[in-house]
Design a protein around this motif. Structure first.
Motif, PDB file in Angstrom:
ATOM      1  N   GLU A  13       0.848  -1.190   0.000  1.00  0.00           N
ATOM      2  CA  GLU A  13       0.000   0.000   0.000  1.00  0.00           C
ATOM      3  C   GLU A  13       0.885   1.242   0.000  1.00  0.00           C
ATOM      4  OE1 GLU A  13      -3.374   0.065  -0.127  1.00  0.00           O
ATOM      5  OE2 GLU A  13      -3.287  -2.110  -0.340  1.00  0.00           O
ATOM      6  N   SER A  15       2.556   4.552   1.206  1.00  0.00           N
ATOM      7  CA  SER A  15       2.866   5.015   2.555  1.00  0.00           C
ATOM      8  C   SER A  15       2.151   6.337   2.825  1.00  0.00           C
ATOM      9  CB  SER A  15       4.374   5.206   2.711  1.00  0.00           C
ATOM     10  OG  SER A  15       4.812   6.290   1.903  1.00  0.00           O
ATOM     11  N   ALA A  16       2.190   6.745   4.060  1.00  0.00           N
ATOM     12  CA  ALA A  16       1.599   8.037   4.435  1.00  0.00           C
ATOM     13  C   ALA A  16       2.292   9.171   3.693  1.00  0.00           C
ATOM     14  CB  ALA A  16       1.673   8.239   5.936  1.00  0.00           C
ATOM     15  N   ALA A  17       3.595   9.040   3.513  1.00  0.00           N
ATOM     16  CA  ALA A  17       4.349  10.077   2.782  1.00  0.00           C
ATOM     17  C   ALA A  17       3.913  10.115   1.317  1.00  0.00           C
ATOM     18  CB  ALA A  17       5.840   9.809   2.892  1.00  0.00           C
ATOM     19  N   ASP A  18       3.686   8.948   0.717  1.00  0.00           N
ATOM     20  CA  ASP A  18       3.213   8.895  -0.670  1.00  0.00           C
ATOM     21  C   ASP A  18       1.855   9.576  -0.810  1.00  0.00           C
ATOM     22  OD1 ASP A  18       5.456   7.418  -1.404  1.00  0.00           O
ATOM     23  OD2 ASP A  18       4.420   5.491  -1.170  1.00  0.00           O
ATOM     24  N   LEU A  19       0.957   9.272   0.098  1.00  0.00           N
ATOM     25  CA  LEU A  19      -0.378   9.875   0.052  1.00  0.00           C
ATOM     26  C   LEU A  19      -0.325  11.378   0.279  1.00  0.00           C
ATOM     27  CD1 LEU A  19      -2.389   7.130   1.955  1.00  0.00           C
ATOM     28  CD2 LEU A  19      -2.347   7.564  -0.509  1.00  0.00           C
ATOM     29  N   ALA A  20       0.559  11.809   1.178  1.00  0.00           N
ATOM     30  CA  ALA A  20       0.711  13.246   1.428  1.00  0.00           C
ATOM     31  C   ALA A  20       1.238  13.954   0.191  1.00  0.00           C
ATOM     32  CB  ALA A  20       1.629  13.476   2.618  1.00  0.00           C
ATOM     33  N   ASP A  23      -1.590  14.361  -2.226  1.00  0.00           N
ATOM     34  CA  ASP A  23      -2.473  15.439  -1.779  1.00  0.00           C
ATOM     35  C   ASP A  23      -1.884  16.804  -2.125  1.00  0.00           C
ATOM     36  OD1 ASP A  23      -4.540  13.933  -0.819  1.00  0.00           O
ATOM     37  OD2 ASP A  23      -3.843  13.957   1.264  1.00  0.00           O
TER      38      ASP A  23
END
Length: 85
Positions: A13, A15-20, A23
């Motif tokens: 999935e 990562s949080a950094a990828d999603l940030a 965004d």
């Protein structure tokens, strides 16, 4: 008889950094999608006798939106990819 099982790639999935990062870049992504849509509309306008003034205006506005979104990226904390430098 044993057969070799092909390796199956393991997908993880984002990562949080990828999603940030997505965004932060979303305004530019959306602007580029609008520009693509305006360009496609111009291509299909030939079937209607050519692009209208509204079609050209839509293209110019979409281009300006991409320019503004790209200029805002540094203020949103998005690093410029090495391939773009």
């Amino acid at each position: 008889m044993l057969r070799a099982v092909p390796e199956v790639p393991v997908f993880t999935e984002p990562s949080a950094a990828d999603l940030a990062a997505i965004d932060r870049e979303w305004p530019l992504i959306a602007a580029e999608l609008d520009l693509l849509d305006a360009e496609i509309t111009l291509l299909y306008a030939e079937d209607r006798g050519g692009p209208s003034e509204f079609d050209w205006r839509r293209l110019r506005r979409a281009e300006a939106r991409v320019t503004r979104a790209a200029a805002d990226l540094p203020t949103r904390g998005v690093a410029v990819p090495r391939w773009a430098a």
